[in-house]
Write a protein that holds these residues in place. Structure first.
Motif, PDB file in Angstrom:
ATOM      1  N   LEU A 522       0.740  -1.254   0.021  1.00 60.18           N
ATOM      2  CA  LEU A 522       0.078  -0.008  -0.082  1.00 60.18           C
ATOM      3  C   LEU A 522       0.998   1.251   0.023  1.00 60.18           C
ATOM      4  N   LEU A 523       0.257   2.126  -0.769  1.00 62.43           N
ATOM      5  CA  LEU A 523       1.257   3.637  -0.660  1.00 62.43           C
ATOM      6  C   LEU A 523       0.849   4.029   0.983  1.00 62.43           C
ATOM      7  N   ILE A 528      -2.158   5.102   5.847  1.00 61.49           N
ATOM      8  CA  ILE A 528      -2.552   6.147   6.961  1.00 61.49           C
ATOM      9  C   ILE A 528      -4.046   6.266   7.009  1.00 61.49           C
ATOM     10  N   GLU A 529      -4.777   6.273   5.618  1.00 58.20           N
ATOM     11  CA  GLU A 529      -6.122   6.492   5.517  1.00 58.20           C
ATOM     12  C   GLU A 529      -6.959   5.309   6.145  1.00 58.20           C
ATOM     13  N   ILE A 566      -8.352  -4.105  14.173  1.00 55.70           N
ATOM     14  CA  ILE A 566      -7.551  -4.419  13.109  1.00 55.70           C
ATOM     15  C   ILE A 566      -6.511  -3.443  12.962  1.00 55.70           C
ATOM     16  N   SER A 567      -5.329  -3.748  12.770  1.00 55.08           N
ATOM     17  CA  SER A 567      -4.492  -2.486  12.197  1.00 55.08           C
ATOM     18  C   SER A 567      -3.655  -3.324  11.083  1.00 55.08           C
ATOM     19  N   ILE A 568      -2.972  -2.053  10.250  1.00 53.12           N
ATOM     20  CA  ILE A 568      -2.206  -2.628   8.938  1.00 53.12           C
ATOM     21  C   ILE A 568      -0.852  -2.168   9.132  1.00 53.12           C
ATOM     22  N   GLU A 569       0.043  -2.765   8.374  1.00 51.45           N
ATOM     23  CA  GLU A 569       1.259  -2.363   8.166  1.00 51.45           C
ATOM     24  C   GLU A 569       1.586  -2.726   6.952  1.00 51.45           C
ATOM     25  N   GLU A 574       6.434  -4.293  -1.815  1.00 50.68           N
ATOM     26  CA  GLU A 574       6.989  -5.397  -0.874  1.00 50.68           C
ATOM     27  C   GLU A 574       6.070  -6.242  -0.031  1.00 50.68           C
ATOM     28  N   TRP A 575       5.102  -5.683   0.815  1.00 52.57           N
ATOM     29  CA  TRP A 575       4.289  -6.503   1.510  1.00 52.57           C
ATOM     30  C   TRP A 575       3.429  -5.880   2.412  1.00 52.57           C
ATOM     31  N   THR A 576       2.364  -6.450   2.862  1.00 54.97           N
ATOM     32  CA  THR A 576       1.320  -6.102   3.650  1.00 54.97           C
ATOM     33  C   THR A 576       1.080  -6.904   4.891  1.00 54.97           C
ATOM     34  N   ARG A 577       1.029  -6.466   6.128  1.00 57.89           N
ATOM     35  CA  ARG A 577       0.544  -7.191   7.181  1.00 57.89           C
ATOM     36  C   ARG A 577      -0.550  -6.770   7.887  1.00 57.89           C
TER      37      ARG A 577
END
Length: 586
Positions: A522-523, A528-529, A566-569, A574-577
């Motif tokens: 993700l950009l 952040i959004e 839920i939280s996103i990194e 490369e990747w999304t967690r």
């Protein structure tokens, strides 16, 4: 809780009587205990105030007498004859006689004085009643040195034992108070000698004995060393420890002496560091209150008995109509609707009876409607039964397809149908909202098996789960929407083969479920959004994108609270967690 439940199950008559008893007992106890306490406190305060006034009166009298003696010493020190005597090392007999005559004038006018003595720095003395016992010079006496060391201060010595002087009247020293002060030469302002006045303690005795503090109360005086200056004959005095009386200002304390409670009030007068102490018996002071309290208890018991009888009649006037209404209700339970409630009064019970009459009329009318509704009810039950049959029909159909594929040795079809059956079975879960983590993992693994058939060359997965969390219960269908997002929005949009890793473990007393993919990412602005929307507790609007993600987050917050969700990194390209944080619920 058992006692509370037992009380609630008792009859209204019992409860009303209990409430009446509690109110009556509270009133009686308030009048007896609180009233008596206030009265007792008032008597103690009054006795304390009176004692303080008497102590002030004693001190004022002593202070006045001491001021008179201080003035007398001043007048004597200013007399020319005495000044001449004080300045001579060996005064003549004629001069000494003149001094004695002047001293006699003062002595005769003050009967409380036992003796008056003048000593100059050469050790020469003049007196009519006070004489040395031995030939030792009087300038070596402790009282003389004490006056010389503090020439501007009036020295008070109670019980002056060990002196080299005696009175011609042979008064015991324990009945004397010595007042000593240095004499200064008016011209040189140098100390020229000492004047000593022995006072009979009768001047204090008269004041103290004229004061009465109840039947056994008394006032006594302590010097700055804590020794008794004067006290009336009383065995209590010598049981009062001077260490109790350490405060500087007026202070009060209670002590038990000889099994009796005493109030001890004292004040320290800074000019001479003496303490005037007042003592009176609290038991004696509150004796009247105790007697009144005893009679109040008797009156309270009688009042309680009479009130109990009156309460029984009062409760009966309320309970009897209620019991009548209760009997009519019993008849209604048995199917009789023809008995009405009749009341003479229009109070709350009468109004309740009227409501009861209207109720049984309405029940009779509604019974007629029940028969017409039974058919509709049976039809609704049939529809519910049919709805319950549909999932079973689906399972049976899939099971038939699986066996047919197995018969034709189509193993891939068998595996896919089995995964689909597991997916539906765990997803429906007989209508239950919660499943174990092991079941949730099996559900998402079934979904991945189906997707692997479609994306065989583009997708691989790995599942990591701690054994100690297998039986923990969570909301169902949390991981599948996140895995679906990872495939459709992450891996599918990136060239090459992608991997999904699912990790379930305990972390900081929370349950942490993680879904990580090696997709497009993700950009930073989008990341952040998304996190802001996920953290927004009031964000319940539908979304065109990420519906499954937000649906899972909203379900978690509704069930577990706003602290979880839920939280996103992510790192772009490369990747999304995606992390789910839940409370631990074995």
């Amino acid at each position: 809780m058992k006692l509370f439940s037992y009380f609630n199950n008792k009859s209204i008559r019992f409860k009303l009587l209990f409430y009446f008893f509690v109110i009556i007992i509270l009133c009686v106890m308030t009048l007896t205990l609180l009233g008596s306490s206030i009265y007792k406190k008032s008597l103690q305060d009054e006795a304390t105030s009176y004692t303080v006034q008497m102590m002030e009166q004693v001190w004022n009298q002593i202070e006045n007498d001491l001021n008179v003696k201080d003035d007398m010493i001043h007048y004597l020190s200013m007399d020319e004859t005495i000044q001449e005597y004080m300045n001579q090392e060996n005064p003549s007999a004629e001069l000494k006689e003149k001094v004695n005559q002047k001293l006699k004038v003062y002595k005769d006018r003050h009967s409380e004085m036992a003796g008056l003595l003048i000593v100059n720095q050469s050790g020469q003395y003049a007196s009519n009643e006070t004489f040395p016992i031995s030939r030792d010079t009087l300038t070596k006496e402790y009282w003389y040195k004490q006056a010389i060391n503090s020439p501007d201060k009036l020295q008070l010595i109670s019980n002056p034992v060990g002196r080299n002087i005696k009175e011609s009247s042979n008064i015991q020293v324990n009945n004397l108070l010595s007042v000593v002060k240095a004499i200064k030469d008016p011209k040189s302002n140098q100390v020229s000698g000492v004047i000593l006045i022995d006072l009979k303690l009768d001047f204090i005795k008269k004041v103290i004995q004229s004061i009465r503090l109840g039947k056994s109360g008394f006032i006594f005086i302590l010097n700055k060393e804590g020794n008794v200056v004067y006290s009336p004959v009383n065995s209590i005095v010598y049981r009062i420890n001077p260490d109790w009386l350490t405060k500087i200002h007026t202070h009060s304390l209670e002590k038990v002496i000889n099994h009796n409670k005493y109030q001890i009030i004292y004040n320290t007068y800074p000019s001479i560091q003496w303490k005037v102490v007042g003592v009176f018996s609290l038991d004696e002071t509150t004796e009247v209150v105790s007697r009144v309290q005893f009679y109040t208890y008797i009156i309270g018991v009688i009042t309680l008995l009479l009130s109990s009888i009156a309460s029984w009649f009062f409760t009966s006037s309320i309970i009897n109509p209620v019991n009548k209404l209760k009997a009519l209700m019993k008849n209604v339970e048995e199917g009789r609707f023809d008995l009405a409630f009749h009341s003479k009064y229009n109070d709350e019970i009468g109004q309740l009876g009227s409501s009861y009459n209207r109720m049984i009329q309405e029940i009779s009318r509604l019974i007629q409607l029940v028969y017409t509704e039974q058919k509709n009810k049976r039809e609704a039950e049939l529809k519910i039964l049919q709805a319950q049959i549909k999932p079973h029909f689906l399972y049976n159909t899939l099971d038939t397809i699986q066996w047919m594929a197995y018969e034709y040795k189509a193993n891939r079809i068998v595996e896919m149908v089995n995964a689909l059956t597991t997916l539906f079975r765990i997803g429906l879960n007989k209508g239950n909202e919660f499943i174990t983590i092991a079941e949730e993992i099996k559900h998402v693994e079934s979904y991945l098996i189906i997707q692997m058939t479609r994306y065989e060359s583009k997708l691989e997965y790995e599942i990591i789960m701690d054994d100690n969390v297998r039986n923990f219960k969570i909301l169902k269908l949390l991981l599948q929407p996140l895995v679906e997002n990872a495939i459709y929005h992450g891996i599918r949009n990136k060239r090459g083969k992608g991997k999904i890793t699912i990790d379930v473990k305990l972390e900081a007393n929370n349950l942490l479920l993680t879904v990580q993919d090696t997709g497009i990412g993700l950009l930073e602005e989008k990341l952040i959004e998304l996190n802001m929307d996920l953290d927004n507790k009031n964000h319940m609007e539908p979304r065109e994108q990420g519906y499954g993600l937000f649906n899972v987050n909203d379900r978690i917050k509704l069930v577990y609270g706003s602290d979880y969700g839920i939280s996103i990194e992510s790192q772009y390209t490369e990747w999304t967690r995606v992390k789910i944080r839940l409370p631990v619920e074995p």
